[in-house]
Motif scaffolding. Sequence first.
Motif, PDB file in Angstrom:
ATOM      1  N   LEU A 123      15.343  -3.873  -0.839  1.00  0.00           N
ATOM      2  CA  LEU A 123      14.004  -4.222  -0.392  1.00  0.00           C
ATOM      3  C   LEU A 123      13.002  -3.385  -1.171  1.00  0.00           C
ATOM      4  O   LEU A 123      13.188  -2.174  -1.335  1.00  0.00           O
ATOM      5  CB  LEU A 123      13.831  -3.922   1.105  1.00  0.00           C
ATOM      6  N   ARG A 124      11.934  -4.023  -1.618  1.00  0.00           N
ATOM      7  CA  ARG A 124      10.897  -3.324  -2.362  1.00  0.00           C
ATOM      8  C   ARG A 124       9.569  -3.510  -1.640  1.00  0.00           C
ATOM      9  O   ARG A 124       9.219  -4.610  -1.220  1.00  0.00           O
ATOM     10  CB  ARG A 124      10.814  -3.859  -3.792  1.00  0.00           C
ATOM     11  N   LEU A 125       8.820  -2.412  -1.534  1.00  0.00           N
ATOM     12  CA  LEU A 125       7.575  -2.411  -0.772  1.00  0.00           C
ATOM     13  C   LEU A 125       6.448  -3.041  -1.582  1.00  0.00           C
ATOM     14  O   LEU A 125       6.173  -2.636  -2.714  1.00  0.00           O
ATOM     15  CB  LEU A 125       7.215  -0.967  -0.394  1.00  0.00           C
ATOM     16  N   ILE A 126       5.769  -4.019  -0.969  1.00  0.00           N
ATOM     17  CA  ILE A 126       4.662  -4.697  -1.639  1.00  0.00           C
ATOM     18  C   ILE A 126       3.337  -4.014  -1.286  1.00  0.00           C
ATOM     19  O   ILE A 126       2.587  -3.568  -2.147  1.00  0.00           O
ATOM     20  CB  ILE A 126       4.609  -6.183  -1.238  1.00  0.00           C
ATOM     21  N   TYR A 127       3.038  -3.957  -0.005  1.00  0.00           N
ATOM     22  CA  TYR A 127       1.826  -3.336   0.528  1.00  0.00           C
ATOM     23  C   TYR A 127       2.154  -2.767   1.901  1.00  0.00           C
ATOM     24  O   TYR A 127       3.078  -3.218   2.577  1.00  0.00           O
ATOM     25  CB  TYR A 127       0.712  -4.375   0.712  1.00  0.00           C
ATOM     26  N   PHE A 128       1.346  -1.799   2.322  1.00  0.00           N
ATOM     27  CA  PHE A 128       1.433  -1.366   3.696  1.00  0.00           C
ATOM     28  C   PHE A 128       0.041  -1.054   4.226  1.00  0.00           C
ATOM     29  O   PHE A 128      -0.922  -0.930   3.456  1.00  0.00           O
ATOM     30  CB  PHE A 128       2.388  -0.172   3.871  1.00  0.00           C
ATOM     31  N   SER A 129      -0.041  -0.933   5.545  1.00  0.00           N
ATOM     32  CA  SER A 129      -1.322  -0.670   6.208  1.00  0.00           C
ATOM     33  C   SER A 129      -1.098   0.363   7.291  1.00  0.00           C
ATOM     34  O   SER A 129      -0.144   0.258   8.066  1.00  0.00           O
ATOM     35  CB  SER A 129      -1.856  -1.959   6.823  1.00  0.00           C
ATOM     36  N   TYR A 130      -1.958   1.378   7.353  1.00  0.00           N
ATOM     37  CA  TYR A 130      -1.806   2.426   8.356  1.00  0.00           C
ATOM     38  C   TYR A 130      -2.871   2.355   9.446  1.00  0.00           C
ATOM     39  O   TYR A 130      -2.905   3.175  10.351  1.00  0.00           O
ATOM     40  CB  TYR A 130      -1.787   3.814   7.705  1.00  0.00           C
ATOM     41  N   ASP A 131      -3.750   1.367   9.336  1.00  0.00           N
ATOM     42  CA  ASP A 131      -4.776   1.194  10.360  1.00  0.00           C
ATOM     43  C   ASP A 131      -5.457  -0.150  10.095  1.00  0.00           C
ATOM     44  O   ASP A 131      -5.336  -0.715   8.997  1.00  0.00           O
ATOM     45  CB  ASP A 131      -5.792   2.335  10.299  1.00  0.00           C
TER      46      ASP A 131
END
Lengths: 115, 115
Positions: free
Chosen positions: A43-51
């Motif tokens: 699995l490869r991370l595309i985007y993330f959001s912390y808020d």
Amino acid sequence: DVKVTQSSRYLVKRTGEKVFLECVQDMDHENMFWYRQDPGLGLRLIYFSYDVKMKEKGDIPEGYSVSREKKERFSLILESASTNQTSMYLCASSFEAGGDSYEQYFGPGTRLTVT
Amino acid sequence: ELKVEQNPLFLSMQEGKNYTIYCNYSTTSDRLYWYRQDPGKSLESLFVLLSNGAVKQEGRLMASLDTKARLSTLHITAAVHDLSATYFCAGQRDAGGTSYGKLTFGQGTILTVHP
């Protein structure tokens, strides 16, 4: 139990279409993530959001954007789908707090085929 | 940058035999996770390893962590067909800081247990 749901299990789109993948979590998690899974690559991370309204690029953001207007919902957008974006897309969420709470909980995945 | 490598990538076992999956990572990792994925399904968390020497067991699976060697292992004892799945390890750095608990996954090990 934590529940992470994704809007579609299977999706077929044409090259050049704009594609929206939606993810909803019901545990009030601060962090949400989008991964793509390809055989032999994990699995490869595309985007993330912390808020809400906050986002950061992951390892492979090119060709993707994201939106987080509400805490429980995180959308992945393919502005102009291409065949090399055919993949399984997995959404995950986690708490911001410490201890064991950083564990990520995954949705069922969306298998996207771009023709 | 954290890199995670698993081996073997494919493992064909006979029922009743023992085997080990190895997970090497390149730099300090605060936490090490093991996940299981059945075909067409999402990821199910198996173990979270937090510190050097940590060992966790569930049924026929045992996971351990050696932070000095930057190595985690998933040991399978007396394999049964129901253990057939893909197993992923994932490292997590600086979970409480600006990485927001991002995971870096290994490539996955496809385990097939034969009668």
